[in-house]
Design a protein around this motif. Structure first.
Motif, PDB file in Angstrom:
ATOM      1  N   LEU A   6      45.160  32.949 -18.916  1.00 28.61           N
ATOM      2  CA  LEU A   6      46.432  32.237 -18.728  1.00 28.61           C
ATOM      3  C   LEU A   6      46.531  31.674 -17.316  1.00 28.61           C
ATOM      4  CD1 LEU A   6      48.950  34.612 -20.569  1.00 28.61           C
ATOM      5  CD2 LEU A   6      48.022  32.457 -21.392  1.00 28.61           C
ATOM      6  N   ASN A   8      46.727  27.809 -16.133  1.00 27.97           N
ATOM      7  CA  ASN A   8      47.988  27.575 -15.422  1.00 27.97           C
ATOM      8  C   ASN A   8      49.193  27.683 -16.363  1.00 27.97           C
ATOM      9  OD1 ASN A   8      48.965  27.005 -12.771  1.00 27.97           O
ATOM     10  ND2 ASN A   8      49.726  25.077 -13.570  1.00 27.97           N
ATOM     11  N   ASP A   9      49.082  28.580 -17.320  1.00 29.80           N
ATOM     12  CA  ASP A   9      50.133  28.676 -18.340  1.00 29.80           C
ATOM     13  C   ASP A   9      51.173  29.709 -17.918  1.00 29.80           C
ATOM     14  OD1 ASP A   9      49.881  28.608 -21.993  1.00 29.80           O
ATOM     15  OD2 ASP A   9      51.618  28.524 -20.645  1.00 29.80           O
ATOM     16  N   ARG A  10      51.983  29.346 -16.968  1.00 23.11           N
ATOM     17  CA  ARG A  10      52.992  30.277 -16.454  1.00 23.11           C
ATOM     18  C   ARG A  10      53.988  30.696 -17.525  1.00 23.11           C
ATOM     19  NH1 ARG A  10      55.415  29.519 -10.855  1.00 23.11           N
ATOM     20  NH2 ARG A  10      55.909  27.383 -11.446  1.00 23.11           N
TER      21      ARG A  10
END
Lengths: 456, 494
Positions: free
Chosen positions: A61, A65-67
């Protein structure tokens, strides 16, 4: 039992459990602390391993960059146990579960007070740092910071402390009880030994084997000692009997000396030509009384030989007197309610031949019954180092001369024309017991005969 | 019965019983109350106050049930079944039924809907039309409290769409021409009245989230400087609608709540308008525009935007491209009008900076200052050459932003028509594997970037000002549109 004395069981228990509850409580505290420490370790390990398990997914993640997904994941971790979770990437707070304001801000490391099993503790949180790794060989992608509020952790720890402490105390208490019971039970051979020692004086009491070797050896020693004592008693009794017999002969010789001398004088007077007829006549008249006196002395002495001390056993004289009174009341129903015995509260032991001393006492009481009006008082005292039995009546009293005649066998019975041998026998018995009879004036108005048995 | 409760509640509140008023400053009142036409912040804000959808976002962007109590997904991911909360009621006391849900969602597919692109994954919906195909639309009423949605293909982000501000449920039986004059929803606040530059809402007593913490919620339209003055006087409690800098003096008085925002400020370029019809001109214009200067001058707290996707989302670019090609084109002599909203405090300074900056590069730029409503009309009608806007997200998925460039999307502000982009958008939408989806999106972003239809200025870091009287104000990464105002408390600060 004196005030400072205590039983062996109590002494043993006090020695074993000297500190009372202090040691038990200390052990319980140490046990519960150990359990508490193990609990904390388990909590920390479990949390760390769980978070490590998320490490690989979190690293992907981070890569993408899947905050948003990270926020959702951290939020669900946090909701489970009210913790605060942050994901730190390149020293920046990439995501967290509690405050959007911290996002994209420089990570501020929490202060801590102590390190505990690789995690950190401050006043508010238990903090665990978990590296985020894509693979076990890859460099760290980030750090997961897990903060568990102490107030969430504390109840679990306190419960485990409390439960382990309580269980320890219960277990120790139970062990304590079991140990005390075991001590009690294990000391029963000691009671057997105690009984054996108590029955030391009782020749007829049978004893059984004790299962403990050492105690059995002591029992055997006691049995052997009993036998030796018995032999010794018999020797002593035999020696004493010889001494007594010698004394009887000596007294007889002493007592016969005067009447025989008187008889010789009378015969000399009778056979002398110079003696006048009246004196001769008096002399002839006195020969028979003198001869009777000599005969009485011999008969009394003969009777005294019948009384022989077989063995001397320490006897509670209170019991002896009570038994004697019962016997007299049974033999003489008219004596009932006349005899009053003032028994001391404590036992009065004296080594004696029970049956012969009883005989002596019966004789004296019988004499008392013959002369008393309403009452005979018997008392038992220990005075001037001697043990004395006082037999007092409310009769007319007994003068000293008559008393001496009676105890020497010279007196005549009121009951008939025969010798009064009761007091003489009683005197003899008392003498073979190392004592003597003493005549006194009774407070009741009659005679008081003291059976003084000598020092203990 | 609920109507009477609400009426009595109004009465009590209007007469001062347990009265607490919260005033939120906005730069523009809502353009519309119709969810399918909403494209601006104020409208979306109001949508979240008075309406509810099947689903909603939490503060940490998890998806939770709103009107739907629970839902299931078929193993193939194509059928979604929603079980409605039987306790849900509209503000008029009528229960929310499956028929209302089906009706409202189908409205999203209509011609006038600006958001229909998000629903073209539904079975029976033609990409080119609006659900007028021969196949039945895959939105069905199973029973009075159960709704089924059948998709053409599994679309992982679809739940995000249903939690967004436009997927709201309206009462079917009441919808008519005048409905939006006094709209009814099932949300935590009830539309009360409009007066001048204010719209008042009152707390919905029968909503489970509402704890009567705020009885009156007022949105008040004013320019930024006026709003700040009112805030200083205590007449406005919330300035979150404005992108304030952290050094603004107003923060000396209230609370500063800062948070990243999933948004990108851009200057959009209309490919249907000269000179931006040609890609190389657009590229040149973009290269000559000093975004960093603009950012550092007006929004120093914000993050530089090296790409269109905001931080925290797959596709975000943290650094400038190293292999950037130097465009050989010259600047165009055509006058370029850049529309700038007058509601921004520094709109004139912005215009001046842009004009001077681009003049140095040989461009003729004229800033045009428009009120928000006019600007949005031009944006929607695609009559503007260029415009300064903030691209916020309705739901937290890059797909929302990338769909803006789908050629048939009514919200395609740039007018870009690229079949490759359309194709990749379709593939990305259908891709279940998150990593592969990210890879597809990366390609899309590259293509969009190369198309140069946006000058990416910055990604804002929100500095929300709220009064010290305000409690439980929690920011949301999407924007202030999604702040949960039903949880806010206001204390007496006199």
């Amino acid at each position: 039992m004196r005030a400072h004395q205590k039983s062996f069981v109590t002494h043993l228990q006090n020695s074993l459990f000297k500190s009372g509850w202090t040691i038990a409580v200390s052990i319980a505290i140490i046990t519960s602390l150990a359990v508490g420490i193990v609990s904390i370790h388990e909590i920390i390990s479990t949390k760390r391993e769980t978070l490590k398990g998320l490490s690989f997914h979190l690293s992907t993640l981070i890569d993408s960059n899947d905050r948003i997904e990270v926020l959702r994941l951290l939020s669900s971790i946090s909701r489970n146990d009210n913790s605060d979770v942050s994901l730190i990437v390149d020293d920046i707070e990439f995501a967290n579960s509690y405050n959007n304001e911290r996002l994209d801000q420089k990570f501020i490391k929490d202060s801590h007070i102590i390190e505990v099993f690789g995690s950190f503790l401050n006043s508010k949180h238990l903090i665990i740092y978990v590296p985020i790794l894509k693979t076990i060989y890859a460099p760290q992608s980030g750090i997961l910071v897990y903060r568990l509020p102490i107030k969430n952790l504390l109840p679990k720890i306190l419960i485990s402390l409390f439960v382990s402490f309580t269980l320890s105390i219960i277990a120790l208490y139970y062990l304590n009880r079991r140990l005390k019971i075991a001590i009690d039970q294990s000391l029963s051979p000691l009671e057997d030994l105690q009984k054996e020692i108590r029955n030391f004086q009782n020749q007829d009491q049978k004893s059984s084997e004790i299962s403990i070797i050492e105690f059995e050896e002591i029992r055997q020693t006691i049995i052997h000692s009993k036998k030796e004592l018995k032999l010794a008693n018999e020797k002593v009794a035999s020696q004493k009997a010889k001494e007594i017999n010698s004394e009887i002969y000596r007294r007889l010789i002493h007592d016969l000396q005067n009447p025989l001398a008187a008889l010789k004088t009378m015969v000399s007077l009778i056979s002398s030509e110079e003696t006048n007829e009246s004196i001769k006549s008096e002399a002839i008249d006195s020969i028979i009384p003198i001869t009777e006196e000599i005969l009485n002395q011999i008969i009394a002495a003969k009777k005294n030989f019948e009384f022989d001390c077989k063995s001397l056993i320490s006897t509670d004289l209170r019991v002896l007197i009570e038994e004697t009174i019962k016997q007299v009341n049974a033999a003489f129903p008219s004596a009932k309610n006349k005899i009053v015995f003032e028994s001391p509260s404590a036992p009065v032991f004296y080594p004696c031949d029970k049956s012969t001393l009883k005989r002596s006492l019966i004789n004296i009481i019988e004499n008392g019954l013959e002369v008393c009006r309403e009452r005979i008082d018997i008392s038992l005292m220990q005075t001037r180092g001697c043990t004395s039995i006082f037999i007092s009546d409310d009769g007319n009293g007994l003068d000293e001369l008559k008393f001496n005649e009676m105890i020497s066998g010279k007196g005549f019975s009121n009951k008939g024309d025969r010798q009064a041998l009761g007091l003489s026998s009683a005197n003899h018995i008392v003498q073979i017991h190392g004592g003597k009879l003493i005549n006194q004036r009774s407070q009741l108005g009659g005679a008081c005969i003291e059976m003084r048995l000598g020092q203990i | 019965m609920n109507r009477w409760i609400i009426f009595l509640f109004f009465l009590l509140i209007e007469n001062g019983f347990a009265y607490s008023k919260f005033v939120k400053g906005v730069y523009s009142l809502p353009i519309t109350f119709d969810p399918i036409k909403m494209n601006d912040t104020s409208s979306l804000l109001v949508s979240n106050l008075i309406y509810e959808g099947l689903l909603k976002f939490t503060g940490y962007l998890e998806i939770k049930g709103a009107i739907a109590k629970n839902w299931t997904t078929s193993p193939d991911g194509k059928k979604l079944t929603f079980y409605l909360d039987k306790n849900k009621k509209f503000h008029n006391g009528k229960p929310v039924l499956a028929s209302d849900v089906v009706f409202s969602l189908k409205r999203n597919l209509s011609n006038e809907s600006l958001v229909r692109k998000f629903y073209d994954c539904i079975e029976g919906v033609n990409e080119n039309t609006t659900g007028n195909g021969t196949k039945e639309i895959g939105i069905r009423e199973k029973d009075s409290h159960t709704v089924e949605i059948i998709l053409k293909y599994p679309f992982p982000a679809f739940l995000n769409v249903l939690a967004g501000a436009t997927a709201k449920i309206l009462p079917k039986s009441h919808l008519n021409d005048v409905f939006f004059n006094h709209p009814i929803g099932s949300g935590p606040f009830v539309y009360a009245h409009r007066s001048g530059n204010e719209i008042t809402f009152v707390s919905n007593p029968s909503h489970e989230r509402t704890s009567q913490k705020i009885t009156h919620f007022v949105i008040r339209e004013s320019p930024e400087n006026e709003a700040i003055l009112l805030a200083k006087k205590g007449k406005v409690h919330d300035l979150a609608n404005w992108p304030l800098s952290s050094n603004n003096e107003i923060f000396k008085l209230g609370k500063r709540i800062t948070s990243p925002v999933a948004a990108t400020w851009i200057i959009g370029l209309n490919t249907k308008k000269e000179p931006f019809v040609k890609q190389d001109i657009r590229q040149k214009f973009k290269d000559d525009f000093d975004s960093e200067k603009f950012r550092s001058t007006f929004y120093p707290d914000a993050y530089p935007a090296f790409g269109y996707i905001p931080p925290g989302l797959p596709g975000y670019r943290a650094n400038a491209k190293n292999d950037k090609e130097i465009t050989p084109s010259k600047s165009s002599p055509t006058l370029i009008e850049i529309a700038i909203p007058i509601e921004l405090e520094s709109h004139k300074k912005m215009g001046t900076l842009i004009k001077e900056m681009m003049a140095k590069k040989g461009w003729r730029v004229k800033p045009v200052y428009l009120d928000w409503k006019t600007l949005m009309e031009g944006y929607t009608a695609k009559t503007l050459q260029a415009f300064l806007v903030s691209m916020n997200m309705d739901y937290p998925d890059p797909e929302f932003l990338l769909q803006n460039f789908e050629s048939h999307n009514p919200d395609n502000f740039s007018g870009l028509n690229n079949p490759e982009i359309d194709h990749l958008l379709k593939i990305a939408r259908m891709e279940k594997d998150r990593i592969k989806r990210k890879e597809t999106n990366t390609k899309l972003i590259e293509l969009i970037d190369n198309a140069s239809v946006t000058i990416n200025l910055f990604h804002p870091r929100a500095n929300y000002w709220v009064s010290n009287c305000v409690k439980n104000f929690k920011s949301n990464i999407l924007s202030d549109v999604y702040i949960d105002y039903s949880e806010i408390e206001i204390e007496d600060c006199k």
